[in-house]
Design a protein around this motif. Structure first.
Motif, short mmCIF file in Angstrom:
data_model
loop_
_atom_site.label_atom_id
_atom_site.label_comp_id
_atom_site.label_asym_id
_atom_site.label_seq_id
_atom_site.Cartn_x
_atom_site.Cartn_y
_atom_site.Cartn_z
N GLU A 297 -21.18 -15.93 37.87
CA GLU A 297 -21.02 -17.22 37.20
C GLU A 297 -19.55 -17.57 37.03
O GLU A 297 -19.14 -18.73 37.22
CB GLU A 297 -21.72 -17.18 35.83
N LYS A 298 -18.75 -16.57 36.69
CA LYS A 298 -17.31 -16.81 36.54
C LYS A 298 -16.69 -17.27 37.85
O LYS A 298 -15.86 -18.19 37.87
CB LYS A 298 -16.63 -15.51 36.05
N GLU A 300 -18.26 -18.83 40.42
CA GLU A 300 -18.70 -20.19 40.74
C GLU A 300 -17.98 -21.22 39.88
O GLU A 300 -17.58 -22.29 40.36
CB GLU A 300 -20.21 -20.33 40.60
N ASN A 301 -17.80 -20.93 38.60
CA ASN A 301 -17.10 -21.86 37.73
C ASN A 301 -15.65 -22.06 38.17
O ASN A 301 -15.12 -23.19 38.12
CB ASN A 301 -17.13 -21.37 36.28
N ASN A 305 -13.99 -25.59 39.23
CA ASN A 305 -12.77 -26.09 38.60
C ASN A 305 -11.67 -26.35 39.63
O ASN A 305 -10.90 -27.30 39.50
CB ASN A 305 -12.29 -25.09 37.55
#
Length: 333
Positions: A297-298, A300-301, A305
């Motif tokens: 998840e980190k 993909e975020n 961004n």
């Protein structure tokens, strides 16, 4: 215990994309050990085989395989595709390709988010081919076992992700025996999942090619035989920015391999210009498979961004180099 990851750099732009992926994994502080193995055309030139036995053994020894891209020359007699050989040796029967729109990426529509499950071991790619005089033939092999396991994989994914519809692709109106069996098996599998509120719709493959352009937002999970899934997934990739934006997983009951859907792009080798996101989104899928959902998840975020900041490669409308995109992602982890 550290994760054990076999790394295959491949050909063309493959080695530089793997190096960028390892930078990201290091920045994510993943506890892992990496074992490099060889495959592809450069491996063939060096070793006389595009897929040495030692590479297959490394794939089996490690938890997962992180693969990039290889060159498969068409003009060498009896040359075997390394990735097809690995899929067969490891029985990686499920080729899973998520198609998702990301901000700042030119897409057909803004709300596309579906996953294609492609049978990965048989169909027209069974390897049964030959010639008789001026006639060439390839045998399309469809088995009950292979059909059922990929269809169950799609339905299980639907159940786990809260999806309510699986779209079955076939051409049973013409391929009455081979796709007739594929459809017959699917109807039986679908009955078992009806109690979970999951329905199955059937779409003829040529109609599906049209509907992917017309209404891609209406699909969530698609399951297809090998060749149909191969073609439709490349078509679908263009809906969400091209092959530079589409990752994939090759999953079996014991082994797993993760790779971008694009090729080795030899003309761009060493130029630091190719889009690294298909490779990095494949890393995200690998992390999820390893149970590292937080790191996935980190990552993909950080990708989202970076795209929102307008930092992207030329193929999706930007000016950044491969390494500049990865630098930006790492700074946002």
């Amino acid at each position: 215990m550290p994760h054990k990851i076999c790394v295959i750099k491949g050909d063309g732009v493959g080695p530089e994309l793997i190096e960028q992926s390892l930078r990201v994994l290091e920045a994510l502080a993943l506890n892992a050990v990496y074992e490099e193995a060889e495959a592809g055309y450069a491996c063939y030139q060096k070793n006389g085989s595009p897929i040495p036995d030692a590479t297959i053994e490394s794939c089996k020894y490690n938890e997962v395989v992180l693969f990039s891209a290889i060159t498969t020359p068409p003009n060498i007699p009896n040359y075997k595709s390394a990735i097809v050989s690995i899929r067969r040796a490891l029985e990686l029967y499920a080729n899973i390709r998520p198609m998702k729109t990301y901000p700042g990426v030119p897409c057909l529509k803004e709300n596309i988010n579906f996953t294609i499950f492609r049978e990965n071991t048989e169909g027209e790619y069974s390897g049964v081919e030959g010639r008789s005089g001026d006639t060439a033939f390839s045998m399309r092999v469809i088995t009950r076992k292979a059909s059922e396991r990929i269809q169950r994989k799609a339905f299980d994914f639907a159940r786990a992700s809260g999806k309510k519809k699986v779209t079955l692709i076939h051409k049973a109106n013409v391929l009455r025996e081979s796709d007739g069996l594929w459809r017959e098996v699917a109807l039986g599998v679908a009955k078992e999942y009806a109690s979970f509120g999951i329905e199955m719709e059937e779409v003829i493959v040529d109609a599906m090619a049209m509907r992917l352009i017309k209404e891609p937002e209406k699909f969530s999970i698609i399951v297809a035989p090998n060749l149909f899934g191969d073609i439709l997934s490349d078509e679908a990739a263009q809906l969400v920015g091209g092959l530079g934006m589409t990752p994939s997983a090759n999953i079996g009951d014991k082994y797993a391999l993760f790779e971008p859907t694009h090729g080795s792009a030899p003309k761009y080798t060493g130029q630091n210009v190719v889009n690294p996101l298909a490779q990095l989104l494949s890393v995200k899928m690998m992390l999820e498979h390893l149970g590292e959902s937080g790191r996935a998840e980190k990552l993909e975020n950080a990708i989202i961004n970076t795209l929102q900041a307008g930092i992207k490669t030329k193929d999706i409308g930007g000016t950044a180099s491969t390494s500049e995109v990865v630098d930006a992602i790492i700074s946002r982890l």
